[in-house]
Write a protein that holds these residues in place. Sequence first.
Motif: not given
Length: 248
Positions: A63-64, A174, A216, A220
């Motif tokens: 995701h990041h 998030g 966060h 996620e």
Amino acid sequence: MRLKELESYLDLLLDVSHFRDYCPNGLQVEGRSEIGTIISGVTASFELLQAAIEENADAVLVHHGYFWRGENECLIGMKRRRIALLITHDVSLFAYHLPLDAHPEMGNNSQLGHRLGFVETDRFGEQNIAVHGSLSQVVTLRELGVLLERILSRRPLVIGDEAKPIRRVAWCTGAAQDYFDEAIRMGVDVFITGEISEKNVHAARESGVAFISAGHHATERYGVQALGEHVAQKFGITHQFIDVDNPV
Ligand SMILES: [Zn+2]
């Protein structure tokens, strides 16, 4: 399967061309052309990449990812070490940020709502990423906090009257604390996100709308897992989610 085939499938599924984002979405680092094993994780940290390589990953799905707007573009320090590790081992990196928050089925918000038993009514916020809806049954704020702790394996920070009955809920995984004002205007009983700012505490106390900061990372974890599982089943490849713990 071919790397290029996976790339076009994911980009289309997540509708990446329709999002304005703070990072590129899709294939960020190109590795070998055949994909048999995918490792997913929340953030493409060095630790995740090492664990993925140990599991013989052909591609890492997160995701990041990298290349965030405003960061130093040069391949030095931490950024060089991460990207060098991928390139040395010929491993690809796929990253999906806002498209993965928003996806109606495999998105972080849909997946989190599903796990908590929330019923989605509508979307709000920038590019319709955040969700509002209702609980399948009325609970107190305290009970909702306990449910979150059980589902996410992490104790949330709960701001508000613990005895308050909760029916309507808004949530966004998030760091979506800036949507709190909009959630207050919508008249929900509680807003749930991953992170909290100092000012949110006062806004919760003065509006009477509760605020839950549930983590966060913790909020996620689910979108990328659902996406990895989906492509594994569809294309007959191997997928494993690796959770590199993060207290924030
Ligand atoms: Zn995030």
